[in-house]
Design a protein around this motif. Structure first.
Motif, PDB file in Angstrom:
ATOM      1  N   ARG A 112       0.816  -1.217   0.000  1.00 15.93           N
ATOM      2  CA  ARG A 112       0.000   0.000   0.000  1.00 15.93           C
ATOM      3  C   ARG A 112       0.848   1.266   0.000  1.00 15.93           C
ATOM      4  NH1 ARG A 112      -5.170  -1.012   4.016  1.00 15.93           N
ATOM      5  NH2 ARG A 112      -5.734  -3.077   3.226  1.00 15.93           N
ATOM      6  N   GLY A 113       2.168   1.097  -0.010  1.00 15.55           N
ATOM      7  CA  GLY A 113       3.040   2.251  -0.101  1.00 15.55           C
ATOM      8  C   GLY A 113       3.671   2.699   1.191  1.00 15.55           C
ATOM      9  N   THR A 114       3.446   1.954   2.279  1.00 19.40           N
ATOM     10  CA  THR A 114       4.090   2.295   3.544  1.00 19.40           C
ATOM     11  C   THR A 114       5.584   2.030   3.440  1.00 19.40           C
ATOM     12  OG1 THR A 114       2.079   1.676   4.752  1.00 19.40           O
ATOM     13  CG2 THR A 114       4.117   1.815   6.027  1.00 19.40           C
ATOM     14  N   ALA A 115       6.384   2.932   3.968  1.00 22.87           N
ATOM     15  CA  ALA A 115       7.839   2.750   3.936  1.00 22.87           C
ATOM     16  C   ALA A 115       8.206   1.426   4.604  1.00 22.87           C
ATOM     17  CB  ALA A 115       8.519   3.912   4.653  1.00 22.87           C
ATOM     18  N   PRO A 116       9.147   0.669   4.023  1.00 23.52           N
ATOM     19  CA  PRO A 116       9.493  -0.647   4.558  1.00 23.52           C
ATOM     20  C   PRO A 116       9.846  -0.633   6.041  1.00 23.52           C
ATOM     21  CG  PRO A 116      10.456  -0.393   2.390  1.00 23.52           C
ATOM     22  CD  PRO A 116       9.858   0.938   2.744  1.00 23.52           C
ATOM     23  N   ALA A 117      10.617   0.363   6.483  1.00 23.45           N
ATOM     24  CA  ALA A 117      11.006   0.400   7.896  1.00 23.45           C
ATOM     25  C   ALA A 117       9.789   0.575   8.791  1.00 23.45           C
ATOM     26  CB  ALA A 117      12.011   1.520   8.130  1.00 23.45           C
ATOM     27  N   THR A 118       8.866   1.445   8.372  1.00 27.98           N
ATOM     28  CA  THR A 118       7.648   1.674   9.149  1.00 27.98           C
ATOM     29  C   THR A 118       6.777   0.431   9.157  1.00 27.98           C
ATOM     30  OG1 THR A 118       7.685   4.026   8.573  1.00 27.98           O
ATOM     31  CG2 THR A 118       5.591   3.119   9.349  1.00 27.98           C
ATOM     32  N   ALA A 119       6.650  -0.216   7.981  1.00 24.56           N
ATOM     33  CA  ALA A 119       5.826  -1.417   7.873  1.00 24.56           C
ATOM     34  C   ALA A 119       6.365  -2.521   8.773  1.00 24.56           C
ATOM     35  CB  ALA A 119       5.773  -1.881   6.422  1.00 24.56           C
ATOM     36  N   ARG A 120       7.676  -2.682   8.803  1.00 20.71           N
ATOM     37  CA  ARG A 120       8.253  -3.773   9.592  1.00 20.71           C
ATOM     38  C   ARG A 120       8.210  -3.466  11.088  1.00 20.71           C
ATOM     39  NH1 ARG A 120      13.133  -5.187   5.274  1.00 20.71           N
ATOM     40  NH2 ARG A 120      11.671  -5.312   3.529  1.00 20.71           N
ATOM     41  N   GLU A 121       8.313  -2.206  11.438  1.00 22.47           N
ATOM     42  CA  GLU A 121       8.187  -1.842  12.852  1.00 22.47           C
ATOM     43  C   GLU A 121       6.778  -2.160  13.347  1.00 22.47           C
ATOM     44  OE1 GLU A 121       6.961   0.157  16.294  1.00 22.47           O
ATOM     45  OE2 GLU A 121       6.224   0.790  14.313  1.00 22.47           O
ATOM     46  N   ARG A 122       5.763  -1.810  12.533  1.00 21.76           N
ATOM     47  CA  ARG A 122       4.385  -2.099  12.931  1.00 21.76           C
ATOM     48  C   ARG A 122       4.131  -3.600  12.915  1.00 21.76           C
ATOM     49  NH1 ARG A 122      -0.581   0.595   9.754  1.00 21.76           N
ATOM     50  NH2 ARG A 122       0.707   2.451  10.069  1.00 21.76           N
ATOM     51  N   ALA A 123       4.692  -4.295  11.942  1.00 18.72           N
ATOM     52  CA  ALA A 123       4.537  -5.749  11.876  1.00 18.72           C
ATOM     53  C   ALA A 123       5.105  -6.395  13.139  1.00 18.72           C
ATOM     54  CB  ALA A 123       5.220  -6.300  10.636  1.00 18.72           C
ATOM     55  N   GLY A 124       6.253  -5.924  13.590  1.00 16.95           N
ATOM     56  CA  GLY A 124       6.855  -6.460  14.799  1.00 16.95           C
ATOM     57  C   GLY A 124       5.976  -6.247  16.016  1.00 16.95           C
ATOM     58  N   ARG A 125       5.328  -5.083  16.071  1.00 16.27           N
ATOM     59  CA  ARG A 125       4.441  -4.791  17.205  1.00 16.27           C
ATOM     60  C   ARG A 125       3.284  -5.766  17.250  1.00 16.27           C
ATOM     61  NH1 ARG A 125       0.052  -1.171  18.233  1.00 16.27           N
ATOM     62  NH2 ARG A 125       0.204  -0.125  16.225  1.00 16.27           N
ATOM     63  N   TYR A 126       2.691  -6.056  16.095  1.00 19.95           N
ATOM     64  CA  TYR A 126       1.544  -6.962  16.083  1.00 19.95           C
ATOM     65  C   TYR A 126       1.960  -8.417  16.257  1.00 19.95           C
ATOM     66  CZ  TYR A 126      -1.743  -3.237  15.330  1.00 19.95           C
ATOM     67  OH  TYR A 126      -2.514  -2.117  15.518  1.00 19.95           O
ATOM     68  N   LEU A 127       3.160  -8.759  15.830  1.00 23.85           N
ATOM     69  CA  LEU A 127       3.648 -10.106  16.129  1.00 23.85           C
ATOM     70  C   LEU A 127       3.814 -10.301  17.635  1.00 23.85           C
ATOM     71  CD1 LEU A 127       6.191 -10.691  13.231  1.00 23.85           C
ATOM     72  CD2 LEU A 127       4.114 -12.004  13.687  1.00 23.85           C
ATOM     73  N   ARG A 128       4.262  -9.256  18.321  1.00 23.05           N
ATOM     74  CA  ARG A 128       4.343  -9.347  19.783  1.00 23.05           C
ATOM     75  C   ARG A 128       2.947  -9.466  20.390  1.00 23.05           C
ATOM     76  NH1 ARG A 128       8.369  -5.581  18.540  1.00 23.05           N
ATOM     77  NH2 ARG A 128       7.038  -3.788  19.009  1.00 23.05           N
ATOM     78  N   LEU A 129       1.983  -8.740  19.822  1.00 23.35           N
ATOM     79  CA  LEU A 129       0.614  -8.786  20.334  1.00 23.35           C
ATOM     80  C   LEU A 129       0.037 -10.191  20.252  1.00 23.35           C
ATOM     81  CD1 LEU A 129      -1.951  -7.191  21.317  1.00 23.35           C
ATOM     82  CD2 LEU A 129      -2.579  -7.025  18.898  1.00 23.35           C
ATOM     83  N   VAL A 130       0.330 -10.921  19.171  1.00 27.93           N
ATOM     84  CA  VAL A 130      -0.231 -12.267  19.007  1.00 27.93           C
ATOM     85  C   VAL A 130       0.674 -13.349  19.594  1.00 27.93           C
ATOM     86  CG1 VAL A 130      -1.515 -11.584  16.947  1.00 27.93           C
ATOM     87  CG2 VAL A 130       0.751 -12.627  16.687  1.00 27.93           C
ATOM     88  N   GLY A 131       1.718 -12.941  20.310  1.00 28.07           N
ATOM     89  CA  GLY A 131       2.551 -13.904  21.017  1.00 28.07           C
ATOM     90  C   GLY A 131       3.608 -14.582  20.177  1.00 28.07           C
ATOM     91  N   LEU A 132       4.084 -13.907  19.120  1.00 26.89           N
ATOM     92  CA  LEU A 132       5.084 -14.508  18.242  1.00 26.89           C
ATOM     93  C   LEU A 132       6.408 -13.751  18.256  1.00 26.89           C
ATOM     94  CD1 LEU A 132       3.003 -15.657  15.139  1.00 26.89           C
ATOM     95  CD2 LEU A 132       4.021 -17.063  16.926  1.00 26.89           C
ATOM     96  N   ALA A 133       6.684 -13.031  19.318  1.00 28.22           N
ATOM     97  CA  ALA A 133       8.001 -12.402  19.449  1.00 28.22           C
ATOM     98  C   ALA A 133       9.067 -13.486  19.419  1.00 28.22           C
ATOM     99  CB  ALA A 133       8.081 -11.607  20.750  1.00 28.22           C
ATOM    100  N   GLY A 134      10.110 -13.270  18.646  1.00 28.98           N
ATOM    101  CA  GLY A 134      11.171 -14.258  18.516  1.00 28.98           C
ATOM    102  C   GLY A 134      11.042 -15.132  17.287  1.00 28.98           C
ATOM    103  N   PHE A 135       9.898 -15.040  16.593  1.00 26.39           N
ATOM    104  CA  PHE A 135       9.686 -15.844  15.382  1.00 26.39           C
ATOM    105  C   PHE A 135       9.703 -14.987  14.117  1.00 26.39           C
ATOM    106  CE2 PHE A 135       8.055 -18.507  18.735  1.00 26.39           C
ATOM    107  CZ  PHE A 135       8.429 -19.785  18.350  1.00 26.39           C
ATOM    108  N   GLU A 136      10.185 -13.755  14.231  1.00 26.94           N
ATOM    109  CA  GLU A 136      10.140 -12.839  13.088  1.00 26.94           C
ATOM    110  C   GLU A 136      10.859 -13.390  11.858  1.00 26.94           C
ATOM    111  OE1 GLU A 136       9.714 -10.421  16.841  1.00 26.94           O
ATOM    112  OE2 GLU A 136      11.010 -12.059  16.138  1.00 26.94           O
ATOM    113  N   GLU A 137      11.965 -14.101  12.055  1.00 29.21           N
ATOM    114  CA  GLU A 137      12.772 -14.572  10.920  1.00 29.21           C
ATOM    115  C   GLU A 137      12.471 -16.016  10.533  1.00 29.21           C
ATOM    116  OE1 GLU A 137      14.499 -12.395   9.180  1.00 29.21           O
ATOM    117  OE2 GLU A 137      13.693 -10.955  10.649  1.00 29.21           O
ATOM    118  N   ALA A 138      11.463 -16.613  11.151  1.00 31.88           N
ATOM    119  CA  ALA A 138      11.055 -17.960  10.767  1.00 31.88           C
ATOM    120  C   ALA A 138      10.295 -17.910   9.442  1.00 31.88           C
ATOM    121  CB  ALA A 138      10.174 -18.571  11.847  1.00 31.88           C
ATOM    122  N   TYR A 139      10.211 -19.049   8.780  1.00 27.75           N
ATOM    123  CA  TYR A 139       9.452 -19.170   7.537  1.00 27.75           C
ATOM    124  C   TYR A 139       8.173 -19.968   7.807  1.00 27.75           C
ATOM    125  CZ  TYR A 139      13.262 -17.204   4.821  1.00 27.75           C
ATOM    126  OH  TYR A 139      14.207 -16.342   4.303  1.00 27.75           O
TER     127      TYR A 139
END
Length: 256
Positions: A112-139
């Motif tokens: 949607r045009g969000t800057a990659p750094a901003t998109a990934r920062e927000r993605a990290g926040r929501y991964l923490r919200l759903v209990g997946l901190a530490g799995f960011e680099e998993a496939y």
């Protein structure tokens, strides 16, 4: 002077919706003169037998289908579909296997045009919200079914929708994972203050998740029914009140 509470955004009003499909030269009605108001911030579950119109209704809400006639109002404003106001979670998380978990969650924002750094920062926040901190680099291939569905939920929430639409989100999970994910979904819904609409065949799930349950019938002459679920949260599945509501829903479908 008494201050009235400010209503949560995300109220959806459906007025006079008609939807039919053509089959072998005949027009098969799915929704007929359908009216419904979904309150801002509530959790609504939709149940019904196959062919009752549950998924069709959800797809109309998401803007993936169009009604033949009728109006959709979002917070009082006309809309042809919810568009960017909503996010949809399907039964399968539909992750891109060549991207990491973090990149999967950020993908929609970047598209949607969000800057990659901003998109990934927000993605990290929501991964923490759903209990997946530490799995960011998993496939995706390295995740269990429940973890993959958490990624799908995080991806939907990164767009910060007013309305979250779920179509049988836990139908493919084993029983224990399903129960845990239902509890997680309630927690996330309350923290995010979104309006949540869940299509499900699981009547216990409907009672556990919802403030109200919409019962749709394949018999088009039978009006849809709304059942209030006024049980306190967190909900105890074995309580007499919970069991009574589940049995009331079962009776709607002639089950015992």
């Amino acid at each position: 002077m008494t201050t009235l509470p400010v209503p949560l955004r995300g109220e959806v009003a459906l007025r006079g919706l008609h939807k039919s499909f053509a089959l072998e030269g005949r027009s098969i009605p799915i929704l007929t003169n359908f009216d419904l108001t979904i309150r801002g911030g509530e959790s609504l579950a939709i149940v019904g037998a196959s062919g009752a119109g549950k998924t069709t209704l959800l797809r109309i809400l998401a803007g993936l289908e169009t009604a033949d006639t009728g109006d959709i109002l979002i917070d009082g404003e006309p809309a042809g579909g919810l568009g960017s106001a909503c996010a949809v979670i399907f039964q399968e998380p539909r992750l891109l296997p060549w991207l990491t978990v973090l990149r999967n969650v950020a993908f929609g924002l970047e598209a949607r045009g969000t800057a990659p750094a901003t998109a990934r920062e927000r993605a990290g926040r929501y991964l923490r919200l759903v209990g997946l901190a530490g799995f960011e680099e998993a496939y995706p291939r390295q995740l269990s079914g429940g973890m993959a569905q958490r990624v799908g939920i995080a991806r939907a929430l990164t767009t910060q929708p007013e309305i979250l639409l779920l179509d049988e989100p836990f139908g493919a999970l084993d029983a224990m994972t399903k129960l845990a994910m239902q509890e997680e979904l309630v927690r996330i819904w309350r923290e995010e203050n979104v309006t949540m609409v869940t299509v499900t065949h699981d009547l216990e799930e409907a009672v556990f998740l919802a403030d109200r349950v919409l019962v749709l019938s394949r018999n088009r002459t039978q009006a849809p029914r709304l059942i209030d679920v006024s049980l306190p949260r967190p909900r105890e599945r074995t309580s007499s009140a919970f069991v009574a509501l589940r049995q009331e829903l079962m009776a709607e479908f002639g089950l015992h």
